[in-house]
Each structure stands twice: as structure tokens, then as C-alpha cells.
Design a protein around this motif. Structure first.
Motif, PDB file in Angstrom:
ATOM      1  N   ARG A   9       0.838  -1.211   0.000  1.00 22.89           N
ATOM      2  CA  ARG A   9       0.000   0.000   0.000  1.00 22.89           C
ATOM      3  C   ARG A   9       0.874   1.263   0.000  1.00 22.89           C
ATOM      4  O   ARG A   9       0.664   2.198  -0.766  1.00 22.89           O
ATOM      5  CB  ARG A   9      -0.910  -0.017   1.235  1.00 22.89           C
ATOM      6  CG  ARG A   9      -2.071   0.978   1.160  1.00 22.89           C
ATOM      7  CD  ARG A   9      -2.866   0.968   2.454  1.00 22.89           C
ATOM      8  NE  ARG A   9      -1.996   1.288   3.585  1.00 22.89           N
ATOM      9  CZ  ARG A   9      -2.075   0.697   4.783  1.00 22.89           C
ATOM     10  NH1 ARG A   9      -2.957  -0.281   4.994  1.00 22.89           N
ATOM     11  NH2 ARG A   9      -1.258   1.038   5.759  1.00 22.89           N
ATOM     12  N   GLU A  10       1.923   1.265   0.826  1.00 22.07           N
ATOM     13  CA  GLU A  10       2.799   2.446   0.918  1.00 22.07           C
ATOM     14  C   GLU A  10       3.582   2.632  -0.382  1.00 22.07           C
ATOM     15  O   GLU A  10       3.749   3.760  -0.849  1.00 22.07           O
ATOM     16  CB  GLU A  10       3.784   2.271   2.086  1.00 22.07           C
ATOM     17  CG  GLU A  10       3.154   2.319   3.469  1.00 22.07           C
ATOM     18  CD  GLU A  10       2.681   3.728   3.852  1.00 22.07           C
ATOM     19  OE1 GLU A  10       3.125   4.702   3.208  1.00 22.07           O
ATOM     20  OE2 GLU A  10       1.855   3.832   4.770  1.00 22.07           O
ATOM     21  N   GLN A  69       2.677   1.771  -3.391  1.00 26.21           N
ATOM     22  CA  GLN A  69       1.790   2.286  -4.443  1.00 26.21           C
ATOM     23  C   GLN A  69       1.498   3.776  -4.228  1.00 26.21           C
ATOM     24  O   GLN A  69       1.443   4.553  -5.178  1.00 26.21           O
ATOM     25  CB  GLN A  69       0.488   1.467  -4.485  1.00 26.21           C
ATOM     26  CG  GLN A  69      -0.262   1.592  -5.808  1.00 26.21           C
ATOM     27  CD  GLN A  69       0.651   1.507  -7.038  1.00 26.21           C
ATOM     28  OE1 GLN A  69       1.571   0.692  -7.110  1.00 26.21           O
ATOM     29  NE2 GLN A  69       0.437   2.394  -8.013  1.00 26.21           N
ATOM     30  N   ALA A  70       1.393   4.196  -2.966  1.00 25.80           N
ATOM     31  CA  ALA A  70       1.148   5.620  -2.678  1.00 25.80           C
ATOM     32  C   ALA A  70       2.338   6.452  -3.146  1.00 25.80           C
ATOM     33  O   ALA A  70       2.176   7.557  -3.678  1.00 25.80           O
ATOM     34  CB  ALA A  70       0.930   5.813  -1.178  1.00 25.80           C
ATOM     35  N   GLU A 104       2.106   6.816  -6.931  1.00 23.52           N
ATOM     36  CA  GLU A 104       1.073   7.822  -7.279  1.00 23.52           C
ATOM     37  C   GLU A 104       1.628   9.231  -7.109  1.00 23.52           C
ATOM     38  O   GLU A 104       1.402  10.116  -7.943  1.00 23.52           O
ATOM     39  CB  GLU A 104      -0.177   7.624  -6.409  1.00 23.52           C
ATOM     40  CG  GLU A 104      -0.978   6.361  -6.739  1.00 23.52           C
ATOM     41  CD  GLU A 104      -1.240   6.179  -8.218  1.00 23.52           C
ATOM     42  OE1 GLU A 104      -1.681   7.145  -8.880  1.00 23.52           O
ATOM     43  OE2 GLU A 104      -0.919   5.084  -8.742  1.00 23.52           O
ATOM     44  N   LEU A 105       2.359   9.453  -6.031  1.00 21.37           N
ATOM     45  CA  LEU A 105       2.976  10.779  -5.794  1.00 21.37           C
ATOM     46  C   LEU A 105       3.943  11.121  -6.923  1.00 21.37           C
ATOM     47  O   LEU A 105       3.933  12.228  -7.471  1.00 21.37           O
ATOM     48  CB  LEU A 105       3.720  10.773  -4.460  1.00 21.37           C
ATOM     49  CG  LEU A 105       4.440  12.092  -4.099  1.00 21.37           C
ATOM     50  CD1 LEU A 105       3.493  13.034  -3.362  1.00 21.37           C
ATOM     51  CD2 LEU A 105       5.683  11.837  -3.259  1.00 21.37           C
ATOM     52  N   ALA A 154       3.519  10.811   4.805  1.00 21.84           N
ATOM     53  CA  ALA A 154       2.826  10.801   3.505  1.00 21.84           C
ATOM     54  C   ALA A 154       2.280  12.207   3.228  1.00 21.84           C
ATOM     55  O   ALA A 154       2.348  12.715   2.113  1.00 21.84           O
ATOM     56  CB  ALA A 154       1.714   9.764   3.528  1.00 21.84           C
TER      57      ALA A 154
END
Lengths: 90, 90, 90, 90
Positions: free
Chosen positions: B76-77, B79-80, B83-84, C36
């Protein structure tokens, strides 16, 4: 590089699209196309290459960092990605 | 965000350097400085912000992906982060 | 640098917005905010600096290239802009 | 687009180099090459496209802005370049 295998079709579609854009650029330059259009085509090709980079990076992170059992290997691969991004993402 | 704790001093030094560059930009604009110099100062500030991004990203990857025991959380991290980067690294 | 004079208010508004974003980043780092969120704040600050660069570049082009009577001076200023962009726009 | 004519050979050399890099990328993906290498190849291709952009932009500025007699046309072309850079140079 199993992720490239799994995503091979998708990645090859992307890289061939970039190849098509670069070939179109070559034709435009040969045909003395309007350079405002050429500038826009070059920007589009850069965007397409960025899309390919993000696709391969996502797979690379997933396989060589997320799915990697050894924390030492995870750390080494993660640091290699940061080194790449220092120049790439400026 | 333990890594920010550990690297806090280093990160605060970097962000304060950026703040100093932006303050210098403000003075330059107020003093009608030569705009070729202003352009160079802005490019330098962008470079400094990029340096800060890479520092925080490196720590974030190390703590929330590399050192994270749960593969699901790692995924999950990671993929975040991708995206950034899609918007940030264009 | 008359264009900075004319656009001064607009440019100062932009640079102060960037200063505010960088100050908010400093607070976030001091307060051990979620990294994040910090990554997203840094990307936003980079975007705001890019907006400032484009504003100053637009004015610089207008005054020192477009409105410049001497072709020699126009050529020199235009080339200085390309040199800046080689590093800035990578 | 006389400047493309004048610089045609140089520009075609650059765009063919990019085409070669993209073709090499395609082979690397087909051959399941090491993805750390593929990431580096993609970053290099992006750099080569940026070099091509700067070359065409330099010629475009020289011919359509610097050498353009009409200030109105100069202004229009200069603004079109800024619009391109807003997305390209982020």
C-alpha cells in the motif's frame, strides 16, 4: 524480473507507443513540420516515457522491495530507486 | 514517523535552507533585482525543494516499506509513493 | 526589470504563498506529522515554485526579448533562457 | 520553419539517437533484462528527449521570436512557449 514478464504485454505496448511517437517526430522534422507542433510532439513523447517509467518503477518496487523477504535486499533496492529519482525527478 | 524523528535535525536544516532561499527571493523581487538573477534563484529553490523531497522519500521508503513487516502494508505504501511520483516527477 | 515592477504585487503574492507553504512544512516536520502528508506538501511547494518561475519567465521574455528593439540583445537573452531551462526543465 | 532546415541534420541525429534508445528499451523488455538497468535506460531516454526539446526550443526562439520583426508576432510566439513550459517543465 518476473514482474516484467507478468506486465510484459502492457510494457511492450507502452514502449511501442513511445517508439511510434519518436518515429512521428522524425517524420515531422524530415518534412519541416511547423515547429510549434514539433515542440508539442516532443513534450508528449516525454510524457509517454514518464508513463513507462512509472509502470516499470511500480513493478520494480512491488517485486524487488515489497515482495522481497530479506530486509537487507529491500533496503538496497529502495536506496537504488532513490538514487535514480534524484536525477530523474529533478 | 520515527524516521523523521531520527533525521529531524537534517530535515529541519534542509527546510530552513529552502525558507531562506524563498525569503531571499522575496527580497529580490521587492528590490527589483535583475530578473535573470531572480530566475536563477527560483531554479535553485526548486532544486533545494527536490533535495528535501528525496531526503523525506528515502526515509519514508526505509521505514514504511523496507522495515514494514506486513507485505500488505508495504504494498500500500509503495503504491502511494508511485502515485505521488506520477505527478511530482513528470 | 520594469515587468517585475508592473507584476510586483502578483509576484510577491506568489512568493509569499511559497514562503507560507515552506513554513507549514517546517511546522509539520517539527510536529512529526505523517510523512505521507509531508511528501504531498513538498510536491505542492515544488508546484508553487514552478508557478512562480513561469510567471517571472513570462515577464522576462515579454520585456527582455519580445519588447527589446536590438536583435542582438534579444538573441543573448533568449539563449540565456534556454541555458536556464536545460537544467530547470529536465 | 527555416531553423529546422538549417539544424535539420543535427536534429535528425538527435531524434534518431532517441529512437535507438527506445528500440534498445523494447529489446530489453522483450529479453526480460534486469529492471534496474531498464529504469536507467528509461531515464536516459527521457534525458535525450529533453536534449531534443532544448535544441528545437532554442531554434524556435531564435527564428520565431528573436528574428521576428513584428512585436505582436513575437509576443504571441513567446506566450505559446510559456504555455508549453508550464506543463513540460513542471
Amino acid at each position: 524480473m518476473a514482474h516484467v514478464n507478468r506486465d510484459k504485454k502492457k510494457l511492450l505496448t507502452r514502449v511501442r507507443r513511445v517508439a511510434g511517437q519518436v518515429a512521428a517526430l522524425e517524420h515531422a522534422l524530415e518534412a519541416d513540420a511547423d515547429c510549434a507542433d514539433v515542440l508539442i510532439q516532443i513534450a508528449a513523447a516525454k510524457g509517454a516515457i514518464h508513463g513507462l517509467m512509472m509502470e516499470v518503477l511500480s513493478g520494480h518496487l512491488a517485486e524487488h522491495v515489497v515482495a522481497e523477504a530479506s530486509p537487507t535486499k529491500r533496503a538496497r533496492e529502495a536506496q537504488a530507486i532513490v538514487e535514480l529519482l534524484k536525477g530523474y525527478a529533478k
